[in-house]
Design a protein around this motif. Structure first.
Motif, PDB file in Angstrom:
ATOM      1  N   MET A 179       0.820  -1.203   0.000  1.00  0.00           N
ATOM      2  CA  MET A 179       0.000   0.000   0.000  1.00  0.00           C
ATOM      3  C   MET A 179       0.859   1.260   0.000  1.00  0.00           C
ATOM      4  SD  MET A 179      -2.969  -1.194  -0.270  1.00  0.00           S
ATOM      5  CE  MET A 179      -3.813   0.379  -0.142  1.00  0.00           C
ATOM      6  N   ARG A 180       1.953   1.230   0.721  1.00  0.00           N
ATOM      7  CA  ARG A 180       2.854   2.387   0.719  1.00  0.00           C
ATOM      8  C   ARG A 180       3.428   2.631  -0.665  1.00  0.00           C
ATOM      9  NH1 ARG A 180       5.847   0.860   6.434  1.00  0.00           N
ATOM     10  NH2 ARG A 180       4.465   2.077   7.810  1.00  0.00           N
ATOM     11  N   ALA A 181       3.784   1.539  -1.346  1.00  0.00           N
ATOM     12  CA  ALA A 181       4.334   1.684  -2.698  1.00  0.00           C
ATOM     13  C   ALA A 181       3.283   2.211  -3.668  1.00  0.00           C
ATOM     14  CB  ALA A 181       4.871   0.340  -3.180  1.00  0.00           C
ATOM     15  N   MET A 182       2.048   1.717  -3.538  1.00  0.00           N
ATOM     16  CA  MET A 182       0.989   2.143  -4.454  1.00  0.00           C
ATOM     17  C   MET A 182       0.572   3.594  -4.224  1.00  0.00           C
ATOM     18  SD  MET A 182      -1.519  -1.178  -4.953  1.00  0.00           S
ATOM     19  CE  MET A 182      -1.737  -1.555  -3.228  1.00  0.00           C
ATOM     20  N   THR A 183       0.620   4.034  -2.961  1.00  0.00           N
ATOM     21  CA  THR A 183       0.170   5.397  -2.654  1.00  0.00           C
ATOM     22  C   THR A 183       1.304   6.414  -2.663  1.00  0.00           C
ATOM     23  OG1 THR A 183       0.389   4.964  -0.270  1.00  0.00           O
ATOM     24  CG2 THR A 183      -1.778   4.568  -1.286  1.00  0.00           C
ATOM     25  N   ALA A 184       2.548   5.968  -2.845  1.00  0.00           N
ATOM     26  CA  ALA A 184       3.692   6.886  -2.820  1.00  0.00           C
ATOM     27  C   ALA A 184       3.549   8.034  -3.819  1.00  0.00           C
ATOM     28  CB  ALA A 184       4.989   6.118  -3.058  1.00  0.00           C
ATOM     29  N   PRO A 185       3.130   7.781  -5.075  1.00  0.00           N
ATOM     30  CA  PRO A 185       2.955   8.913  -6.002  1.00  0.00           C
ATOM     31  C   PRO A 185       1.904   9.912  -5.520  1.00  0.00           C
ATOM     32  CG  PRO A 185       3.033   6.832  -7.206  1.00  0.00           C
ATOM     33  CD  PRO A 185       2.912   6.496  -5.750  1.00  0.00           C
ATOM     34  N   LEU A 186       0.825   9.429  -4.909  1.00  0.00           N
ATOM     35  CA  LEU A 186      -0.213  10.319  -4.398  1.00  0.00           C
ATOM     36  C   LEU A 186       0.310  11.144  -3.223  1.00  0.00           C
ATOM     37  CD1 LEU A 186      -3.293   7.907  -4.446  1.00  0.00           C
ATOM     38  CD2 LEU A 186      -2.736   9.697  -6.099  1.00  0.00           C
ATOM     39  N   VAL A 187       1.051  10.492  -2.323  1.00  0.00           N
ATOM     40  CA  VAL A 187       1.620  11.208  -1.182  1.00  0.00           C
ATOM     41  C   VAL A 187       2.588  12.285  -1.660  1.00  0.00           C
ATOM     42  CG1 VAL A 187       3.078  10.962   0.860  1.00  0.00           C
ATOM     43  CG2 VAL A 187       1.316   9.255   0.379  1.00  0.00           C
ATOM     44  N   ALA A 188       3.405  11.947  -2.659  1.00  0.00           N
ATOM     45  CA  ALA A 188       4.354  12.923  -3.198  1.00  0.00           C
ATOM     46  C   ALA A 188       3.623  14.091  -3.851  1.00  0.00           C
ATOM     47  CB  ALA A 188       5.278  12.239  -4.202  1.00  0.00           C
ATOM     48  N   ARG A 189       2.533  13.794  -4.577  1.00  0.00           N
ATOM     49  CA  ARG A 189       1.769  14.853  -5.235  1.00  0.00           C
ATOM     50  C   ARG A 189       1.086  15.762  -4.226  1.00  0.00           C
ATOM     51  NH1 ARG A 189       1.539  18.626  -8.829  1.00  0.00           N
ATOM     52  NH2 ARG A 189      -0.534  18.990  -9.754  1.00  0.00           N
ATOM     53  N   ILE A 190       0.555  15.175  -3.150  1.00  0.00           N
ATOM     54  CA  ILE A 190      -0.074  15.978  -2.098  1.00  0.00           C
ATOM     55  C   ILE A 190       0.960  16.907  -1.459  1.00  0.00           C
ATOM     56  CG2 ILE A 190      -1.108  15.856   0.204  1.00  0.00           C
ATOM     57  CD1 ILE A 190      -2.515  13.268  -0.756  1.00  0.00           C
ATOM     58  N   ALA A 191       2.153  16.384  -1.184  1.00  0.00           N
ATOM     59  CA  ALA A 191       3.211  17.206  -0.595  1.00  0.00           C
ATOM     60  C   ALA A 191       3.593  18.341  -1.536  1.00  0.00           C
ATOM     61  CB  ALA A 191       4.425  16.338  -0.275  1.00  0.00           C
ATOM     62  N   GLU A 192       3.640  18.060  -2.842  1.00  0.00           N
ATOM     63  CA  GLU A 192       3.976  19.077  -3.840  1.00  0.00           C
ATOM     64  C   GLU A 192       2.923  20.188  -3.861  1.00  0.00           C
ATOM     65  OE1 GLU A 192       4.265  19.343  -8.722  1.00  0.00           O
ATOM     66  OE2 GLU A 192       4.524  17.413  -7.716  1.00  0.00           O
ATOM     67  N   LEU A 193       1.645  19.810  -3.820  1.00  0.00           N
ATOM     68  CA  LEU A 193       0.570  20.792  -3.839  1.00  0.00           C
ATOM     69  C   LEU A 193       0.532  21.610  -2.554  1.00  0.00           C
ATOM     70  CD1 LEU A 193      -2.253  18.618  -5.443  1.00  0.00           C
ATOM     71  CD2 LEU A 193      -0.977  20.486  -6.524  1.00  0.00           C
ATOM     72  N   GLU A 194       0.783  20.952  -1.422  1.00  0.00           N
ATOM     73  CA  GLU A 194       0.815  21.679  -0.152  1.00  0.00           C
ATOM     74  C   GLU A 194       1.951  22.692  -0.134  1.00  0.00           C
ATOM     75  OE1 GLU A 194       1.062  18.534   2.699  1.00  0.00           O
ATOM     76  OE2 GLU A 194      -1.120  18.471   3.014  1.00  0.00           O
ATOM     77  N   ALA A 195       3.093  22.326  -0.696  1.00  0.00           N
ATOM     78  CA  ALA A 195       4.225  23.257  -0.765  1.00  0.00           C
ATOM     79  C   ALA A 195       3.887  24.433  -1.674  1.00  0.00           C
ATOM     80  CB  ALA A 195       5.463  22.518  -1.264  1.00  0.00           C
ATOM     81  N   ALA A 196       3.201  24.153  -2.784  1.00  0.00           N
ATOM     82  CA  ALA A 196       2.818  25.231  -3.701  1.00  0.00           C
ATOM     83  C   ALA A 196       1.834  26.189  -3.041  1.00  0.00           C
ATOM     84  CB  ALA A 196       2.212  24.639  -4.972  1.00  0.00           C
ATOM     85  N   LEU A 197       0.886  25.646  -2.291  1.00  0.00           N
ATOM     86  CA  LEU A 197      -0.074  26.493  -1.581  1.00  0.00           C
ATOM     87  C   LEU A 197       0.623  27.338  -0.520  1.00  0.00           C
ATOM     88  CD1 LEU A 197      -3.055  24.002  -1.113  1.00  0.00           C
ATOM     89  CD2 LEU A 197      -3.059  26.103  -2.496  1.00  0.00           C
ATOM     90  N   ALA A 198       1.594  26.736   0.168  1.00  0.00           N
ATOM     91  CA  ALA A 198       2.325  27.483   1.190  1.00  0.00           C
ATOM     92  C   ALA A 198       3.097  28.635   0.560  1.00  0.00           C
ATOM     93  CB  ALA A 198       3.269  26.548   1.947  1.00  0.00           C
ATOM     94  N   ARG A 199       3.718  28.393  -0.604  1.00  0.00           N
ATOM     95  CA  ARG A 199       4.456  29.456  -1.282  1.00  0.00           C
ATOM     96  C   ARG A 199       3.507  30.569  -1.719  1.00  0.00           C
ATOM     97  NH1 ARG A 199       7.079  24.960  -3.610  1.00  0.00           N
ATOM     98  NH2 ARG A 199       5.827  25.185  -5.528  1.00  0.00           N
ATOM     99  N   HIS A 200       2.346  30.191  -2.219  1.00  0.00           N
ATOM    100  CA  HIS A 200       1.362  31.168  -2.666  1.00  0.00           C
ATOM    101  C   HIS A 200       0.882  32.011  -1.486  1.00  0.00           C
ATOM    102  CE1 HIS A 200      -1.931  32.902  -4.973  1.00  0.00           C
ATOM    103  NE2 HIS A 200      -2.762  32.550  -3.987  1.00  0.00           N
ATOM    104  N   SER A 201       0.660  31.366  -0.337  1.00  0.00           N
ATOM    105  CA  SER A 201       0.218  32.089   0.838  1.00  0.00           C
ATOM    106  C   SER A 201       1.295  33.042   1.332  1.00  0.00           C
ATOM    107  CB  SER A 201      -0.141  31.091   1.945  1.00  0.00           C
ATOM    108  OG  SER A 201      -0.523  31.752   3.129  1.00  0.00           O
ATOM    109  N   ASP A 202       2.553  32.577   1.347  1.00  0.00           N
ATOM    110  CA  ASP A 202       3.659  33.430   1.789  1.00  0.00           C
ATOM    111  C   ASP A 202       3.815  34.629   0.861  1.00  0.00           C
ATOM    112  OD1 ASP A 202       4.121  31.703   3.850  1.00  0.00           O
ATOM    113  OD2 ASP A 202       5.777  30.649   2.854  1.00  0.00           O
ATOM    114  N   ALA A 203       3.633  34.434  -0.435  1.00  0.00           N
ATOM    115  CA  ALA A 203       3.765  35.528  -1.398  1.00  0.00           C
ATOM    116  C   ALA A 203       2.684  36.575  -1.172  1.00  0.00           C
ATOM    117  CB  ALA A 203       3.683  34.993  -2.828  1.00  0.00           C
ATOM    118  N   GLY A 204       1.466  36.106  -0.859  1.00  0.00           N
ATOM    119  CA  GLY A 204       0.374  37.039  -0.603  1.00  0.00           C
ATOM    120  C   GLY A 204       0.633  37.886   0.619  1.00  0.00           C
ATOM    121  N   HIS A 205       1.200  37.312   1.665  1.00  0.00           N
ATOM    122  CA  HIS A 205       1.494  38.067   2.879  1.00  0.00           C
ATOM    123  C   HIS A 205       2.653  39.039   2.651  1.00  0.00           C
ATOM    124  CE1 HIS A 205      -1.301  36.234   5.672  1.00  0.00           C
ATOM    125  NE2 HIS A 205      -0.937  35.036   5.243  1.00  0.00           N
ATOM    126  N   SER A 206       3.639  38.648   1.856  1.00  0.00           N
ATOM    127  CA  SER A 206       4.845  39.485   1.698  1.00  0.00           C
ATOM    128  C   SER A 206       4.541  40.786   0.959  1.00  0.00           C
ATOM    129  CB  SER A 206       5.932  38.697   0.941  1.00  0.00           C
ATOM    130  OG  SER A 206       5.484  38.393  -0.378  1.00  0.00           O
TER     131      SER A 206
END
Length: 214
Positions: A179-206
């Motif tokens: 299950m970890r192997a099958m969901t690894a791409p999804l976990v990586a994609r979620i982490a990528e999207l969360e990082a993108a949202l965090a960058r977008h939020s930081d840019a809005g505050h700056s």
């Protein structure tokens, strides 16, 4: 009869039942192969066995009762030593020693190797030999150095016959590792999207702007 698994499993009584229930003709054809088959492991069986992390082993006690035990370990703990021999380290368990006791009086075993994700199973008849701790040369071929479990003995099994079983009624199951192997791409994609949202939020505050309502 050249099909070694059928030679052992299809007793006269079993054949009578097959005849009565209409399956005898198909199994008779299986038994009439022109050359001896299903006694020597091919690369297909060897690879399948090497990919397993568990098996079920049946023995017979002196009272005639069969006993089935699960044996497990890291993937590949069952070693294919040659085309007629497999073996594995016997790790300490609950110390009932039912299988060990049975094997001191009757060396016959029946093994089931299950691949639940692919709904495949391999059945194997063999004769087992217990390997003591004093046989260091043999045990060294069976031990798993990175697996933290106490080895009490080894088991060598001489293959007498095997057969692949149909996938009917095998429930598909997956390990946590699967299950970890099958969901690894999804976990990586979620982490990528969360990082993108965090960058977008930081840019809005700056730039002094509040993040837009959503």
């Amino acid at each position: 009869m050249p099909h070694h698994f059928a030679e052992i499993a299809f007793t006269p009584t079993v054949k009578k039942v097959q005849e009565a229930l209409g399956s005898r003709s198909s199994y008779a054809r299986m038994e009439s192969a022109p050359a001896a088959v299903n006694q020597r492991l091919t690369p297909a069986e060897a690879g399948f066995i090497a990919a397993r992390d568990s098996l079920y082993m049946a023995t017979v006690g002196e009272t005639g009762w069969p006993y089935i035990q699960h044996r497990g370990g890291p993937t590949g703990f069952v070693r294919v030593l040659d085309e007629r021999t497999i073996g594995f380290a016997d790790f300490r368990g609950n110390r009932q020693y039912v299988s060990v006791g049975n094997l001191t009086g009757d060396d016959r075993v029946s093994l089931f190797f299950m691949d639940y994700p692919n709904k495949t199973r391999l059945k194997l008849f063999g004769r087992a030999t217990l390997v003591g701790l004093d046989d260091e040369a043999t045990l060294s071929r069976l031990e798993m150095p990175d697996y933290r479990a106490r080895v009490e003995r080894g088991l060598l099994v001489t293959v007498e016959g095997f057969d692949w079983n149909c996938p009917q009624h095998i429930t598909e199951r997956h390990t946590l590792e699967d299950m970890r192997a099958m969901t690894a791409p999804l976990v990586a994609r979620i982490a990528e999207l969360e990082a993108a949202l965090a960058r977008h939020s930081d840019a809005g505050h700056s730039d002094g702007r509040a993040p837009a309502d959503r």
